[in-house]
Design an enzyme around this catalytic site. Structure first.
Site, PDB file in Angstrom:
ATOM      1  CE  LYS A 175      -1.944   2.946   2.155  1.00  0.00           C
ATOM      2  NZ  LYS A 175      -1.924   4.441   1.918  1.00  0.00           N
ATOM      3  CD  GLU A 251      12.819   4.102   8.498  1.00  0.00           C
ATOM      4  OE1 GLU A 251      13.003   5.335   8.591  1.00  0.00           O
ATOM      5  OE2 GLU A 251      12.751   3.503   7.407  1.00  0.00           O
ATOM      6  CB  CYS A 285      12.717   9.217   8.790  1.00  0.00           C
ATOM      7  SG  CYS A 285      13.101   7.828   7.701  1.00  0.00           S
ATOM      8  CD  GLU A 387      10.296  12.861  11.175  1.00  0.00           C
ATOM      9  OE1 GLU A 387      11.223  12.231  10.647  1.00  0.00           O
ATOM     10  OE2 GLU A 387       9.189  12.359  11.445  1.00  0.00           O
TER      11      GLU A 387
END
Length: 484
Positions: A175, A251, A285, A387
């Site tokens: 997906k 992750e 990331c 982040e």
């Protein structure tokens, strides 16, 4: 400007389908519509999981050498379509073409090929007992793997999961992120051409909550989930997956530190820091958006780093002079700018960027932000803790090892870090002390597919890569052999 138009489809049980509700695909550099993709509902998810479950009965028993042959054919087709895939990734993501040309597509192919080989060549363990019995370990396929990937480096992360899942005998439902569906669709075309049996590799499109992502992770026919994305989404998936005790590998987010000691070669340190800060517009990331510089070289480094960032060209992703492309969507651009507004209300100072570039049409409609450098922020400020996922860097001085280790570890994330120093002992000490899954010493974004990859703290659960991926994607079984 002429645009392609991508009529993306699902790939279910060896067939391309896409009737029903569809959503637009937009090019981040101009926000023009460049295609459409189908949105999977419960019926499509039921169909794709059923197809994968049927295919598992045969694929799981297919000899590893035969699986390798088919997967290597898949990898070779990826290589042969390098030019097309390079362009697709720029249309999908808005990343500069020059970044996609720097070995990106060969790395995508290697993700398939490496694990196809590893599935054949890996060994196992045997444990003789004093009484003559022998225990040995089998690695057996688990079942249907749901692979859910993000929008920032889509094809790289898709193949990072597809490769081991298929090589070890599982079947797959991929997906892709709804913002970047083109690459996953193209991979399905190449897998189909390579002759992967129907139902072995499937692709569906759609959104997360109350859509394809949620229906897939909730489905009782899914046995394991590999997810890369936001920490909050990972937490939601973990909560749902607990009902069926699905196997999980996550992750998640990152807020890496780039620790620069005073003994570095400044030219090299600046070059590494530019890449770790601004690769993929900072939408990575693994990026290191917190630059921590030892005080004796702080002013000199800051000046040179600022000059290098100012020289980066922002604009058309297909212009080979461009270093920084567009952010993924208008909503994400506004989110990133929100962090800068919050920083302006503190003692922090934006010494470079923070604004949008002056670009000609049609790029004046794109999601652009100039490279941005912030100094004077407190380590507890949002811009240093959360982040941001854009070309926004904070730079701060430190005095000694203990201080910088405390700063580096003072966030909830623990995915990666960079340590720059010429002193080996210091590099070893600091690398061991920083609470992350990966530390690069005097470089950035170098990957070996044999080593473990994943995050600590809020950056993930589990490890993949090499032997570690084998343990995630297979069921380990002990067989105790009698001596009678």
């Amino acid at each position: 400007m002429e645009y392609p138009f991508f009529e993306v489809q699902h790939y279910i049980d060896g067939k391309f389908v896409g009737d029903g509700s569809r959503f637009d695909i937009r090019y981040p550099a101009t926000n023009a519509v460049i295609g459409s993709a189908p949105e999977a509902g419960r019926d499509e998810v039921d169909a794709v999981v059923s197809a994968a479950a049927r295919a598992f009965k045969t694929w799981s028993k297919t000899p590893a050498a035969e699986r390798r042959r088919l997967l290597k054919g898949f990898a070779e087709l990826i290589r042969s379509h390098e030019q097309e895939l390079t362009a697709i990734e720029s249309w999908d993501v808005g990343r500069p073409l020059r970044e996609n040309q720097a070995g990106y597509i060969p790395r995508i192919a290697a993700n398939i090929e490496f694990f196809a080989d590893f599935a054949v060549t890996h060994g196992s363990q045997a444990y003789p007992m004093d009484n003559g019995y022998i225990n040995y370990v089998l690695h057996q396929p688990i079942g249907v793997a749901a692979l859910i990937t993000p929008w920032n480096i889509p094809m790289l992360l898709e193949t990072w999961k597809i490769g081991p899942a298929l090589a070890y005998g599982n079947t797959v439902v991929l997906k892709p992120a709804e913002l970047t569906p083109i690459g996953g669709w193209k991979l399905a075309q190449l897998a189909h051409e390579a002759g992967l049996p129907p139902g072995v590799f499937n692709v569906i499109h759609g959104f997360g909550p109350e859509s394809a992502g949620a229906f897939l992770t909730q489905h009782p026919g899914v046995h394991l989930i590999s997810f890369t994305g936001e920490t909050t989404t990972g937490q939601a998936i973990m909560n749902v997956a607990a009902r069926d005790l699905k196997r999980l590998s996550f992750e998640l987010g990152g807020k890496g530190a780039n620790v620069i000691f005073a003994d570095v070669d400044l030219d090299r340190a600046v070059a590494i820091s530019i890449r770790s800060s601004f690769f993929n517009q900072g939408e990575l990331c693994l990026a290191s958006p917190r630059l921590l510089v030892q005080r004796p070289i702080y002013e000199q480094f800051l000046q040179r780093f600022t000059e290098a960032a100012k020289a980066l060209c922002v604009g058309d992703p297909f212009d080979l002079r461009t270093h920084i492309g567009a952010l993924i969507a208008p909503e994400h651009l506004e989110r990133v700018r929100g962090y800068l507004e919050a920083a302006r209300s503190t003692a922090a100072e934006i010494i470079l960027g923070g604004d949008q570039p002056d670009l000609p049409a049609p790029f004046d409609e794109g999601n652009y932000l100039n490279p941005t450098i912030v100094i004077g922020a407190q380590h507890t400020d949002r811009i240093c803790q959360e982040e941001v996922f854009g070309p926004v860097i904070t730079v701060a001085p430190f005095d000694d090892e203990d201080e910088v280790i405390a700063i580096a570890n003072g966030v909830s994330y623990g995915l990666s870090a960079v340590v720059q120093t010429r002193e080996l002992g210091r590099a070893l000490r600091v690398a061991a002390a920083i609470e992350v899954g990966t530390v690069w010493v005097n470089d950035f974004f170098v990957r070996d597919l044999r080593v473990p990859f994943g995050g600590a703290k809020q950056s993930g659960v589990g490890r993949e890569g090499g032997q570690y991926g084998l343990e995630f994607y297979t069921e380990l079984k002990n067989v105790c052999l009698s001596n009678q």
